[in-house]
Design a protein around this motif. Sequence first.
Motif, PDB file in Angstrom:
ATOM      1  N   GLN A 142     -10.429  21.692  21.698  1.00  0.00           N
ATOM      2  CA  GLN A 142      -9.929  20.264  20.951  1.00  0.00           C
ATOM      3  C   GLN A 142     -10.150  20.727  19.625  1.00  0.00           C
ATOM      4  OE1 GLN A 142     -10.114  16.698  21.871  1.00  0.00           O
ATOM      5  NE2 GLN A 142     -10.776  16.370  19.084  1.00  0.00           N
ATOM      6  N   LYS A 166      -4.862  18.975  27.658  1.00  0.00           N
ATOM      7  CA  LYS A 166      -5.080  17.619  27.557  1.00  0.00           C
ATOM      8  C   LYS A 166      -5.723  17.278  25.906  1.00  0.00           C
ATOM      9  CE  LYS A 166      -7.827  19.190  31.501  1.00  0.00           C
ATOM     10  NZ  LYS A 166      -8.451  19.544  32.516  1.00  0.00           N
ATOM     11  N   GLU A 174     -13.107  27.527  26.522  1.00  0.00           N
ATOM     12  CA  GLU A 174     -11.418  26.365  25.879  1.00  0.00           C
ATOM     13  C   GLU A 174     -11.550  25.026  25.857  1.00  0.00           C
ATOM     14  OE1 GLU A 174      -9.684  27.779  30.256  1.00  0.00           O
ATOM     15  OE2 GLU A 174      -9.961  29.995  30.025  1.00  0.00           O
ATOM     16  N   PRO A 175     -12.344  24.159  27.052  1.00  0.00           N
ATOM     17  CA  PRO A 175     -12.296  23.214  25.896  1.00  0.00           C
ATOM     18  C   PRO A 175     -12.335  23.026  25.098  1.00  0.00           C
ATOM     19  CG  PRO A 175     -13.102  23.357  28.658  1.00  0.00           C
ATOM     20  CD  PRO A 175     -12.829  24.172  27.647  1.00  0.00           C
ATOM     21  N   GLN A 176     -13.322  23.485  24.458  1.00  0.00           N
ATOM     22  CA  GLN A 176     -14.027  22.927  23.152  1.00  0.00           C
ATOM     23  C   GLN A 176     -13.422  23.880  21.684  1.00  0.00           C
ATOM     24  OE1 GLN A 176     -17.612  25.437  24.248  1.00  0.00           O
ATOM     25  NE2 GLN A 176     -17.212  25.887  22.262  1.00  0.00           N
ATOM     26  N   SER A 180      -6.178  22.960  29.096  1.00  0.00           N
ATOM     27  CA  SER A 180      -7.492  22.924  28.493  1.00  0.00           C
ATOM     28  C   SER A 180      -6.447  21.925  27.224  1.00  0.00           C
ATOM     29  CB  SER A 180      -8.260  24.081  27.800  1.00  0.00           C
ATOM     30  OG  SER A 180      -8.534  24.529  29.202  1.00  0.00           O
ATOM     31  N   SER A 204      -4.562  28.226  32.237  1.00  0.00           N
ATOM     32  CA  SER A 204      -6.229  27.799  32.337  1.00  0.00           C
ATOM     33  C   SER A 204      -6.281  27.553  30.829  1.00  0.00           C
ATOM     34  CB  SER A 204      -7.251  28.435  32.486  1.00  0.00           C
ATOM     35  OG  SER A 204      -8.425  27.734  32.603  1.00  0.00           O
TER      36      SER A 204
END
Length: 416
Positions: A23, A61, A18-20, A58, A54
Amino acid sequence: SIWDNDAAGVSAGIYGHEPQDAQLYFGDWGFDFIKIDYCGGDVLGLNEKERYTSIRNSIDKVNKDVSVNICRWAFPGTWAKDVATSWRISGDINAHWGSLKYVVGKNLYLSAYAGNGHYNDMDMMVIGFRDNSKVGGKGLTPTEEEAHFGLWCIMSSPLLIGCNLENLPESSLELLTNKELIALNQDPLGLQAYVAQHENDGYVLVKDIEQKRGNVRAVALYNPTDTVCSFSVPFSSLEFDGNVKVRDLVKRSDLGNFSGNFEQTLPARSAMFLRMEGETRLEPTLYEAEWAYLPLFNDLGKNPKGIIYANDKEASGKMKVGFLGGQPENYAEWREVYSGDGGRYNMTIYYSFGKGRQLEVDVNGIITKINSLGEDETHNQISIPVELKAGYNTIRMGNSYNWAPDIDCFTLTKAL
């Protein structure tokens, strides 16, 4: 890839990345919309609310303005509005009338969950798929396409074109560029039409446009059946009095002034879309249970006794709310019960399955507990006095610690 046994897709989804992915998609590449399917989540037995929340965290952010579409093939629950701007409410659409009828049927009673920048997504449109068996059918006729596009517009579904534009028939292109229909979808109020009348096999849908509680409303007559359907719509059921100007939005032509009621016979598998402007807007007297907001409602099918909008041929509009109560949070709420001047009213509640049950009625925070609902399970009614303020009122019905009766509707009449 799950569904065609292509192992190359395993572990390639957003789950675990999720974070990558956030981004890359919304930081590096600058996209501002994502539709997130649930195939892997379904196979793995994950929790919808946890997973989509979730992902949303992500994304936030990186860019809080990204629009998220939840594709869970059912209305996922009221939590979705905190995560997404739109959500699918049905299984995948296909280019034949049976599929269209199924999708519309799923959305007929979800108007309480649309608005304020959040929308029930009826899936991409299948206009322009004529004689193409690769999309699940032979496509729609021009009449069926009119019903399809108009219903997506009046029900404020996101408008996504899914066909090959190079092969788009001229009549389909003309329909998709009908500014008067598009205006219903893009109306600044952002409301979804609700079912004001369901008699025989036809539906009458209505919503305010341009101004809340103004003299202009959008109306649809919808015939999902395979035979002709006759409509007789009293203007009072649309909250109009006096003469009413009616315009056909598909044909972009005025039909004239009418009084009393509007009558029309529609062919099989069709709909008619109208702009109505009345002389006087009436104060509503009837509130159907199926218009209510249910905070614990979802269409995931995991709880066999979860609160539902249920068919009931003896109920007003042939619908009711069932499995109400059992906990304080399991209530039905009507958020915009309107009174012009406020004051004392008689509320008559129509219900069934009252034996051994109780009902709590909350009017703007004032609670009335009804313990005597009869000794049988047939359709019944009970009247109580209530005090309304001028303007919009909030009414809730439920039962904090036991089942409440099934609710059909309620009416309000000014006390003498």
